[in-house]
Design an enzyme around this catalytic site. Structure first.
Site, PDB file in Angstrom:
ATOM      1  N   ARG A 156      -3.810  21.077   4.418  1.00  0.00           N
ATOM      2  CA  ARG A 156      -2.460  20.648   4.060  1.00  0.00           C
ATOM      3  C   ARG A 156      -1.498  21.669   4.649  1.00  0.00           C
ATOM      4  O   ARG A 156      -1.806  22.859   4.738  1.00  0.00           O
ATOM      5  CB  ARG A 156      -2.303  20.580   2.544  1.00  0.00           C
ATOM      6  CG  ARG A 156      -3.241  19.598   1.850  1.00  0.00           C
ATOM      7  CD  ARG A 156      -3.058  19.643   0.343  1.00  0.00           C
ATOM      8  NE  ARG A 156      -3.949  18.707  -0.341  1.00  0.00           N
ATOM      9  CZ  ARG A 156      -5.176  19.003  -0.763  1.00  0.00           C
ATOM     10  NH1 ARG A 156      -5.660  20.234  -0.575  1.00  0.00           N
ATOM     11  NH2 ARG A 156      -5.913  18.099  -1.374  1.00  0.00           N
ATOM     12  N   LYS A 180      -5.177  22.736  -3.930  1.00  0.00           N
ATOM     13  CA  LYS A 180      -4.532  22.298  -5.167  1.00  0.00           C
ATOM     14  C   LYS A 180      -5.326  22.755  -6.374  1.00  0.00           C
ATOM     15  O   LYS A 180      -6.551  22.755  -6.368  1.00  0.00           O
ATOM     16  CB  LYS A 180      -4.415  20.767  -5.181  1.00  0.00           C
ATOM     17  CG  LYS A 180      -3.386  20.220  -4.199  1.00  0.00           C
ATOM     18  CD  LYS A 180      -3.254  18.713  -4.355  1.00  0.00           C
ATOM     19  CE  LYS A 180      -2.166  18.161  -3.453  1.00  0.00           C
ATOM     20  NZ  LYS A 180      -2.014  16.691  -3.598  1.00  0.00           N
ATOM     21  N   HIS A 255       1.232  16.388   8.637  1.00  0.00           N
ATOM     22  CA  HIS A 255       0.368  15.499   7.864  1.00  0.00           C
ATOM     23  C   HIS A 255      -0.358  14.504   8.766  1.00  0.00           C
ATOM     24  O   HIS A 255      -1.513  14.137   8.508  1.00  0.00           O
ATOM     25  CB  HIS A 255       1.190  14.750   6.809  1.00  0.00           C
ATOM     26  CG  HIS A 255       0.367  14.267   5.653  1.00  0.00           C
ATOM     27  ND1 HIS A 255      -0.353  15.128   4.839  1.00  0.00           N
ATOM     28  CD2 HIS A 255       0.120  13.023   5.184  1.00  0.00           C
ATOM     29  CE1 HIS A 255      -0.996  14.427   3.914  1.00  0.00           C
ATOM     30  NE2 HIS A 255      -0.722  13.139   4.103  1.00  0.00           N
ATOM     31  N   ARG A 258      -3.315  16.177  10.077  1.00  0.00           N
ATOM     32  CA  ARG A 258      -4.369  16.206   9.052  1.00  0.00           C
ATOM     33  C   ARG A 258      -5.123  14.876   9.066  1.00  0.00           C
ATOM     34  O   ARG A 258      -6.350  14.847   8.985  1.00  0.00           O
ATOM     35  CB  ARG A 258      -3.744  16.467   7.683  1.00  0.00           C
ATOM     36  CG  ARG A 258      -4.697  16.419   6.482  1.00  0.00           C
ATOM     37  CD  ARG A 258      -3.955  16.916   5.240  1.00  0.00           C
ATOM     38  NE  ARG A 258      -4.537  16.487   3.988  1.00  0.00           N
ATOM     39  CZ  ARG A 258      -5.503  17.131   3.331  1.00  0.00           C
ATOM     40  NH1 ARG A 258      -6.018  18.237   3.854  1.00  0.00           N
ATOM     41  NH2 ARG A 258      -5.965  16.696   2.179  1.00  0.00           N
ATOM     42  N   HIS A 281     -10.261  16.922  -1.129  1.00  0.00           N
ATOM     43  CA  HIS A 281      -9.999  15.798  -2.025  1.00  0.00           C
ATOM     44  C   HIS A 281     -10.935  15.891  -3.228  1.00  0.00           C
ATOM     45  O   HIS A 281     -12.148  16.017  -3.072  1.00  0.00           O
ATOM     46  CB  HIS A 281     -10.239  14.466  -1.325  1.00  0.00           C
ATOM     47  CG  HIS A 281      -9.180  14.121  -0.316  1.00  0.00           C
ATOM     48  ND1 HIS A 281      -9.377  13.184   0.684  1.00  0.00           N
ATOM     49  CD2 HIS A 281      -7.915  14.582  -0.163  1.00  0.00           C
ATOM     50  CE1 HIS A 281      -8.276  13.091   1.413  1.00  0.00           C
ATOM     51  NE2 HIS A 281      -7.386  13.922   0.925  1.00  0.00           N
ATOM     52  N   TYR A 290      -9.618   6.511   5.077  1.00  0.00           N
ATOM     53  CA  TYR A 290      -9.953   6.691   6.493  1.00  0.00           C
ATOM     54  C   TYR A 290     -11.108   5.795   6.941  1.00  0.00           C
ATOM     55  O   TYR A 290     -11.452   5.793   8.121  1.00  0.00           O
ATOM     56  CB  TYR A 290     -10.318   8.151   6.766  1.00  0.00           C
ATOM     57  CG  TYR A 290      -9.207   9.107   6.479  1.00  0.00           C
ATOM     58  CD1 TYR A 290      -8.122   9.234   7.345  1.00  0.00           C
ATOM     59  CD2 TYR A 290      -9.206   9.873   5.317  1.00  0.00           C
ATOM     60  CE1 TYR A 290      -7.078  10.102   7.074  1.00  0.00           C
ATOM     61  CE2 TYR A 290      -8.166  10.745   5.035  1.00  0.00           C
ATOM     62  CZ  TYR A 290      -7.110  10.855   5.913  1.00  0.00           C
ATOM     63  OH  TYR A 290      -6.082  11.708   5.643  1.00  0.00           O
TER      64      TYR A 290
END
Length: 316
Positions: A156, A180, A255, A258, A281, A290
């Site tokens: 990210r 995150k 992004h 990414r 994720h 994807y």
């Protein structure tokens, strides 16, 4: 019995204007949506004020069949909900038929993908510019390192720009990323990324030594509130690089790169679970966006290699 739906719609709009101060544009939108629903119900032989839940479901199904986006369907359902709440509050109906109707689910848009050759153009130009000596070379080396790291790891942008300077002291083959929720993950680095990082790190240390000041704790230091390169600045510089490489700037962002990282891995045979880990994720359903790339690959595979897809030979 006379259909009083039109009169009740007008009364509803007057209430929205007088009691809730709805703007004229909002009132006009409500009227359009309710008039459309009323016309549909009339074709079904039922008054809008008397419509049941099944009638409302049929209306939404009809909108979908006409090609209306889920956002448009949801807006019309919202207008109907407000209308039936009004009828219930005014004792004009004893129930709310919209109460059990689920809002149309928004489909997740497919990510924008850059072709491998397009990313290659940008990487090549960034490397060439980084080798050009003279004023600003450290900034050019920084861009090359940023781009190589981003495409090599799929980080990210917030993770990328806030990398600590201590990553320069690592062995170089892997990078520890704090994502995150402060969750850490290890990602491998490509050889070009390692080379770009080493070249930038050497220039950064030389520049700091020349200034005879304290070294920054950040890999990409900047005069900002946080002390590191703002992601907006990187995004701006990335678009400028894309334009110089002959790539439409509007199609490029951190992004999007990414997305390119993930899609290109899958195109070349990577496992979905592995890509999930690399992207950070927590849920594989997020990574499954994807899989359209895999769908395209599978379709191509079937069309090219399945016996039934091959044209039968004709006798001469």
């Amino acid at each position: 019995m006379a259909d009083l739906s039109g009169a009740h719609v007008e009364a509803f709009l007057e209430m929205m204007s007088a009691e809730r101060g709805a703007a004229q544009n909002t009132l006009a939108s409500y009227k359009r949506d309710l008039d459309d629903a009323r016309a549909f119900m009339k074709r079904r032989g039922v008054a809008l004020t008397e419509a049941a839940s099944a009638d409302l479901s049929a209306y939404l199904t009809d909108l979908a069949a006409q090609g209306f986006e889920t956002s448009s369907q949801a807006r019309r359902l919202s207008a109907l909900r407000q209308f039936y709440k009004f009828l219930y509050a005014e004792n004009l109906r004893g129930d709310d038929p919209s109460g059990i109707i689920d809002a149309p689910k928004k489909s997740r848009p497919l990510p924008k993908i850059l072709h491998e050759d397009t990313v290659g153009k940008m990487l090549t130009l960034a490397a060439e510019e980084a080798q050009r000596p003279g004023p600003g070379q450290t900034d050019r080396l920084r861009m090359a390192a940023l781009l190589e790291l981003l495409y090599a790891t799929g980080m990210r942008v917030s993770e990328l720009v806030s990398l600590p300077a201590r990553v320069l002291n690592g062995e170089g083959r892997f990078l520890l990323i704090k994502g995150k929720g402060n969750k850490e993950r290890m990602v491998p680095l490509s050889r070009p990324a390692i080379a770009a990082l080493d070249a930038y790190g050497a220039a950064l240390k030389a520049e700091a030594a020349a200034k005879d000041g304290p070294e920054s704790p950040w890999l990409f230091p900047a005069r900002s509130k946080e002390g590191y390169l703002p992601r907006q600045v990187f995004a701006r510089d990335l678009k400028a690089l894309a334009a110089r490489a002959g790539v439409p700037a509007a199609a490029v962002s951190p992004h999007v790169l990414r997305h390119a990282f993930a899609s290109h891995l899958l195109q070349n045979g990577a496992d979905l679970r592995a890509v999930q880990e690399l992207l950070g994720h927590s849920d594989i359903s997020t990574t499954q966006i994807y899989t359209h790339v895999l769908d395209e690959q599978l379709q191509k595979l079937v069309h090219e290699h399945h016996p039934l897809a091959k044209k039968p030979k004709t006798d001469d």
